[in-house]
Each structure stands twice: as structure tokens, then as C-alpha cells.
Write an enzyme that holds these catalytic residues in place. Structure first.
Site, PDB file in Angstrom:
ATOM      1  N   ASP A 100       0.837  -1.210   0.000  1.00  0.00           N
ATOM      2  CA  ASP A 100       0.000   0.000   0.000  1.00  0.00           C
ATOM      3  C   ASP A 100       0.868   1.256   0.000  1.00  0.00           C
ATOM      4  O   ASP A 100       1.681   1.456   0.911  1.00  0.00           O
ATOM      5  CB  ASP A 100      -0.877  -0.080   1.266  1.00  0.00           C
ATOM      6  CG  ASP A 100      -2.015   0.905   1.253  1.00  0.00           C
ATOM      7  OD1 ASP A 100      -2.043   1.781   0.377  1.00  0.00           O
ATOM      8  OD2 ASP A 100      -2.875   0.793   2.144  1.00  0.00           O
ATOM      9  N   ASP A 148     -10.457   4.061  -1.429  1.00  0.00           N
ATOM     10  CA  ASP A 148     -11.058   3.058  -0.534  1.00  0.00           C
ATOM     11  C   ASP A 148     -12.575   2.951  -0.699  1.00  0.00           C
ATOM     12  O   ASP A 148     -13.282   3.960  -0.742  1.00  0.00           O
ATOM     13  CB  ASP A 148     -10.754   3.412   0.929  1.00  0.00           C
ATOM     14  CG  ASP A 148      -9.296   3.163   1.263  1.00  0.00           C
ATOM     15  OD1 ASP A 148      -8.482   2.974   0.339  1.00  0.00           O
ATOM     16  OD2 ASP A 148      -8.973   3.176   2.461  1.00  0.00           O
TER      17      ASP A 148
HETATM   18  C1  GLA Z   1      -5.471   2.134   2.861  1.00  0.00           C
HETATM   19  C2  GLA Z   1      -5.991   1.004   1.977  1.00  0.00           C
HETATM   20  C3  GLA Z   1      -7.035   0.208   2.750  1.00  0.00           C
HETATM   21  C4  GLA Z   1      -6.419  -0.329   4.038  1.00  0.00           C
HETATM   22  C5  GLA Z   1      -5.822   0.797   4.859  1.00  0.00           C
HETATM   23  C6  GLA Z   1      -5.027   0.271   6.043  1.00  0.00           C
HETATM   24  O1  GLA Z   1      -6.433   3.077   3.130  1.00  0.00           O
HETATM   25  O2  GLA Z   1      -6.524   1.501   0.795  1.00  0.00           O
HETATM   26  O3  GLA Z   1      -7.537  -0.848   1.962  1.00  0.00           O
HETATM   27  O4  GLA Z   1      -5.427  -1.270   3.698  1.00  0.00           O
HETATM   28  O5  GLA Z   1      -4.941   1.611   4.075  1.00  0.00           O
HETATM   29  O6  GLA Z   1      -4.409   1.275   6.774  1.00  0.00           O
END
Ligand code: GLA
Length: 417
Positions: A167, A238
């Protein structure tokens, strides 16, 4: 003379024993690596169909513990999800502790023994996934992999990790923006290089690990991620457990179909089925459309307290078969009429899946919808199966289609004409 003869004999015996040991080892442990080049089996491939499993973030977020992962693995086996194809149990952010003086990253107190957890998950016939990122910190502020990529990848392999979600998060502010202020292109090059680095580090472990990129679709990730070993890449920000979020993300996937295929998939984010206030119709449409989009199906709900009607959705075999179709042809948006949207994808053996979604806030029966089969390249009556009722259906351009608000008609046509 006698001495040298016995030395020779000893040397031959040792050499023989070593060869025997190596070849026995090669046969039992690693026949691929020891086989002559011409007969080498292809390297182990992952994600030939979109990965299926469960991820901790959408329900547990930062609260997830070792016990939650074990409980979820137990549930996946007990409730039929494993049999339906859900294999990966993925720990998202917040498992990380501190690095020691040798740079080894330790787990925090919520995850006392990752190797033991991996063994437990594997003992259930499931696979374990983990989370990190290329920056100094993850999105939740825990330690990231910056400067420790090979070390971390090796540690994941030693633990028996089968899936890595990587990520972007703080890499953007801490590296891209600092090293290349005001130069978007240079920033993107840094980002691609960071994903390439972890791709290579994973490859160097020789363990088959699904590599899941999470950088929200920046820089047309679908164009370059497969080239550096990416098995899936997030195409959006997200997801939230709301119709608006599900609908917006689904709509953004139009135009991406040609980038998906066996081993490399667009990822419109994990499932929110069973979370928040999504209605049953919305949960059905969400799940159906992710299947149409050949998306990874990573459930994100509270498995120990899952309602039967949510389990029915997540384990619908006909819908899962669309997602897992071996051709791997992601659905295309064919057309919209009013608030009704038509998507279709081709399936193995000449079959076709058609999704008709009422994105409006009214029941469409008040102004019935008539599908235009010609726009799908179809002519005359089509014999299909409604994958949510299980009933056979004869689809014609004249028939009125009644869909509740945010509901879907998902059809499989075995022999489209
Ligand atoms: C980001 C990702 C999410 C999750 C969070 C965890 O926002 O897009 O899917 O993994 O981080 O902190």
C-alpha cells in the site's frame, strides 16, 4: 598405496552418498529446481483466476488480532466459504511492531507469533496474506518496508506468507513529494520503481506469493503493474459500505476490461457485502458486479456473526463461477438507459453473462425496462439462467423487466445467439 586406495574409496563413498542425498532431496523436496533445463516445469503461477478470500480491514480495521484471524479461518472452513473457493485469509494493516538493530521487523503484541499463525491457517487448507507498503509508514502509521524490501520479503516467505498487499501511503509524502517536489512524472517514476523493487524481492524468495498493488489506480497502474509481477492492482480509492461508494467504484471500472486476464486483475477494492447498511439488493448487486468485473473476491465482513442471507450471497456458486471463469474476460459496460445499466462479459465455451442493474432509487416496474438485445450483439430469444433465483429465463427485447431499486438481474446465457 593402501592408504591412498582407502582414501580414494572414502572419497568415492562420500561423493556417492552426497549425490544420493541430493537426488533424494531433489525428488522429494524440489524436483523443479534440480531437473535438467529442457524438462523444467513452468514456475508456479498464482492468481490464474481472481484471488478469493477474506481480508481483515473492512470490518476490524486497526482492532484485528491473531485470534480474529484464527476465528475467521475457522469460520471460512465451517461455513462453506472454503468449499466455495475462498482461500486467502489476509491480515491488513496494524500487525507491525518495531524493527530491531538488524532491521528485522517484529510483530506487535496483537500478533505474538506470525509463523505459528501461518501454520495454523495452512493447517486448515487456507493461505495467509499480509500487508505492508513501500514507504517508511503504512497508512495506519505502522512500520513500512522502505529500505528493507528484500529483508521483509524473505521474512514473509520464511513465515509462509502467500499474499502481499503493498500500500503506497506514506511513500507519497515521504519519498515522492520530498525527492521530486512539483514534478509529477518523476514522482510516478519513483512510485513504479518502488513497486518494482518489492516485485523483484518477492520473486527472489521463490515462494509463490500473490502481489497485490494498492496505490488507488494512480498513473494508469493497469498499464505497468503486470510487467513488474503485479497480480492485482487497486483501481480506486477506498471502498465504503454504502451504495454510493459501491456504485461509483463499479462505474469507474468501465474501460478497464482489456487489462484483466489470468494472473493479473483489476481490483476495485475488497467486498463490503454484509457490512454497514447495504440492503440485500445492494449486497447482491455489489457481489454480482465484482464477479462480472473479474475482481478479487475478498470478503470483509464479520464472519463469526454473518447472517444466513449474507452467506447465501457470498457463496452463490453461479455468481462465483462468473468471477472465476477461466477465460478471465472482465465485463464491459455495454450501455445505459435512464438509470438502468447493462454490462456483459464473455465466458468459456461461448457462454455470456449479462448484468442489468437498476441504479435508480425507484422500482423500475413503474416504467418497465426493455433490454435492447441487438446492442449486446444478440438476436431473438435467449435462453438463460437467473443466477439469483436459479430459474430458467427466456430473454427477449420485448419483455418488461422489473427491478427493485439498486437490484440486479444477473443472467448466464449458455449459448447466446
Ligand atoms: C489504505 C488502503 C485500505 C487499508 C488501509 C489500512 O487506506 O486503501 O484498503 O489497507 O490503508 O491502513
Amino acid at each position: 598405496m593402501r592408504l591412498s586406495a582407502s582414501l580414494q574409496l572414502a572419497a568415492v563413498t562420500i561423493a556417492f552418498l552426497m549425490t544420493a542425498t541430493i537426488s533424494a532431496h531433489a525428488q522429494t523436496i524440489n524436483p523443479v529446481r534440480m531437473a535438467p533445463k529442457a524438462q523444467m516445469a513452468p514456475p508456479q503461477v498464482v492468481a490464474q483466476t481472481p484471488p478469493m478470500g477474506w481480508n481483515s480491514w473492512n470490518y476490524f480495521a486497526g482492532r484485528v488480532t491473531d485470534k480474529d484471524i484464527r476465528d475467521s479461518a475457522d469460520q471460512i472452513v465451517a461455513n462453506g466459504m472454503k468449499d466455495a473457493g475462498y482461500i486467502y485469509v489476509n491480515i491488513d494493516d496494524t500487525w507491525e511492531g518495531e524493527r530491531d538493530a538488524s532491521g528485522v521487523l517484529h510483530t506487535n503484541s496483537k500478533f505474538p507469533d506470525m509463523k505459528a499463525l501461518a501454520d495454523y491457517v495452512h493447517s486448515k487448507g487456507l493461505k495467509l496474506g499480509i500487508y505492508s507498503g513501500p514507504g517508511p509508514k503504512t497508512c495506519a502509521g505502522y512500520a513500512g518496508s522502505l529500505g528493507h524490501e528484500e529483508q521483509d520479503a524473505k521474512m514473509y516467505a520464511d513465515w509462509g506468507i502467500d499474499y502481499l498487499k503493498y500500500d503506497l501511503c506514506s511513500f507519497n509524502q515521504e519519498v515522492m513529494q520530498k525527492q521530486a517536489p512539483n514534478d509529477k512524472e518523476a514522482q510516478m517514476r519513483l512510485m513504479v520503481a518502488a513497486y518494482d523493487k518489492m516485485g523483484k524481492a518477492l520473486k527472489a524468495t521463490s515462494r509463490p506469493i500473490v502481489y497485490s498493488l494498492c496505490q488507488y489506480g494512480w498513473d494508469n497502474v493497469w498499464e505497468w503493474a503486470p510487467g513488474l509481477g503485479g497480480n492485482s492492482w487497486r483501481t480506486t480509492g477506498d471502498i465504503q459500505a454504502s451504495w454510493q461508494s459501491v456504485y461509483d467504484i463499479m462505474s469507474e471500472q468501465a474501460g478497464l476490461a482489456s487489462y484483466a486476464g489470468p494472473g493479473h486483475w483489476n481490483d476495485p477494492d475488497m467486498l463490503e457485502v454484509g457490512n454497514g447498511k447495504l440492503t440485500l439488493a445492494e449486497n447482491r448487486t455489489h457481489f454480482s458486479m465484482w464477479a462480472m468485473l473479474a475482481a478479487p473476491l475478498l470478503a470483509g465482513n464479520d464472519l463469526p456473526h454473518m447472517k444466513p442471507e449474507i452467506k447465501e450471497i457470498l457463496t452463490n456458486p453461479g455468481v462465483i463461477a462468473i468471477d472465476q471463469d477461466p477465460l478471465g474476460h472482465q465485463a464491459r459496460h455495454i450501455y445505459s438507459k435512464g438509470e438502468v445499466e447493462i454490462w456483459a462479459r464473455d465466458l468459456k465455451g461461448g457462454a455470456k453473462a449479462i448484468a442489468i442493474v437498476n441504479a435508480g432509487s425507484d422500482v423500475y416496474s413503474t416504467h418497465p425496462f426493455h433490454i435492447d438485445l441487438a446492442q449486446l450483439g444478440l438476436h431473438g430469444t435467449q435462453h438463460g439462467k437467473d443466477l439469483w433465483t436459479g430459474k430458467d429465463i427466456e430473454l427477449t427485447s420485448n419483455m418488461p423487466i422489473e427491478l427493485a431499486s439498486h437490484d440486479i438481474l444477473l443472467l448466464r446465457i449458455a449459448s447466446p445467439k
